[in-house]
Design an enzyme around this catalytic site. Structure first.
Site, PDB file in Angstrom:
ATOM      1  N   LYS A 108       0.812  -1.226   0.000  1.00 56.15           N
ATOM      2  CA  LYS A 108       0.000   0.000   0.000  1.00 56.15           C
ATOM      3  C   LYS A 108       0.848   1.281   0.000  1.00 56.15           C
ATOM      4  CE  LYS A 108      -4.091  -2.012   2.127  1.00 56.15           C
ATOM      5  NZ  LYS A 108      -5.130  -1.923   3.157  1.00 56.15           N
ATOM      6  N   MET A 148     -10.368  -4.457  13.054  1.00 55.37           N
ATOM      7  CA  MET A 148     -10.320  -4.320  11.597  1.00 55.37           C
ATOM      8  C   MET A 148     -10.003  -5.644  10.901  1.00 55.37           C
ATOM      9  SD  MET A 148      -8.810  -0.422  11.372  1.00 55.37           S
ATOM     10  CE  MET A 148      -7.984  -0.694   9.842  1.00 55.37           C
TER      11      MET A 148
END
Ligand code: ATR
Length: 280
Positions: free
Chosen positions: A67, A220
């Site tokens: 990312k 998450m």
């Protein structure tokens, strides 16, 4: 007519649910596209993106560990991907590489729509200050909570993240603070675990006194990794929630960026839970 090509790139990527999600989104919205997964060797990310563009790729999702590289590779980056310093969505258009980040808006959509908890005016605790936390802090602030504490084992990382977001917090009248993980004495309406502890099986990183009775306790992660956190939250009177809804919502936001249509993500979350419960 040629079929538009998309993929998810990561390492590892074998268990990614993104191809299933995007295939269902395409089916439901009547879009023609093909979406596959590509396991990319570390060090080969930039070359792989360029090769995919050569093949006719229109966009890709980026997952761990690329990312940060994705954000660096971009020729244009959205404000939220600049703040996160990371991108999970690339779009290829007219020779440009556009970077965006839909992780945070996906998390907020899951909490506000699917869990039906508007964040405006609430007290939030974000645990962790790595890439996962950086990816969601901006959109959490845009939901205008009254207070947001970022707590991390290594305080200076939380302080840096908070400093980078202080102007955005002021725009939304949110009090934004950095804390050491073990120096938290207050209780919160929503706590969000964005550390790597679920992945590594290291246990829950905070004391239960951070939980207001009935607080939403969000991990998450999803699947067996999140179970310890969910059990802990339930045992201490909080409402546990895993990150499966965030996964679906971030995918829906990427699909919207690429195709201009937002798929019915709530329906897909129920479908995906059923698929996983059925052992697929
Ligand atoms: P990611 O991209 O998943 O966020 P990362 O950037 O390596 O991964 O960040 C990992 C996060 O989990 C960090 O906030 C890390 O805390 P430190 O900054 O102090 O390293 C946190 N973390 C990992 N293991 C932890 C543990 N056992 N207890 C508390 N926090 C932990």
């Amino acid at each position: 007519m040629t079929t538009d090509l998309y993929c998810v790139m990561g390492h590892p990527v074998a268990h990614s649910r993104s191809p299933w999600l995007h295939a269902r989104f395409a089916e439901i919205t009547g879009q023609q596209l093909h979406y596959d997964k590509r396991d990319i060797a570390p060090g080969d990310f930039a070359r792989s993106v360029r090769a995919f563009i050569e093949e006719g790729g229109r966009g890709c999702n980026i997952t761990v560990p690329f990312k940060f590289e994705a954000a660096e590779l971009a020729t244009h980056a959205s404000a939220r991907s600049v703040l996160a310093q990371a991108s999970n969505t690339l779009t290829f258009k007219n020779g440009q590489i556009l970077a965006d980040n839909t992780d945070g808006i996906g998390l907020v959509a899951d909490i506000e729509r699917n869990a039906d908890l508007p964040l405006k005016g609430l007290r939030l605790l974000l645990i962790g200050a790595g890439g996962a936390a950086a990816g969601v802090l901006g959109p959490l602030l845009q939901a205008s909570p009254a207070h947001l504490s970022v707590a991390n084992r290594t305080l200076h990382k939380a302080s840096e993240l908070v400093a980078r977001h202080q102007a955005l917090a002021a725009q939304h009248n949110t009090v934004l603070e950095a804390h050491n993980l073990h120096a938290l004495n207050e209780a919160f309406d929503v706590i969000i675990n964005a550390t790597a502890t679920s992945l590594s099986g290291a246990g829950v990183p905070v004391d239960a006194r951070v939980l207001q009775p009935g607080a939403l306790a969000y991990d998450m992660m999803y699947g067996p990794g999140a179970q310890g956190f969910m059990d802990w939250a339930r045992a201490h009177g909080a409402v546990p929630r895993d990150g499966l809804g965030m996964l679906v919502e971030q995918a829906a936001e990427s699909f919207l960026l690429w195709r201009g249509v937002r798929p019915p993500s709530g329906q897909l979350l129920s479908e995906l839970r059923a698929v996983i419960a059925g052992g697929h």
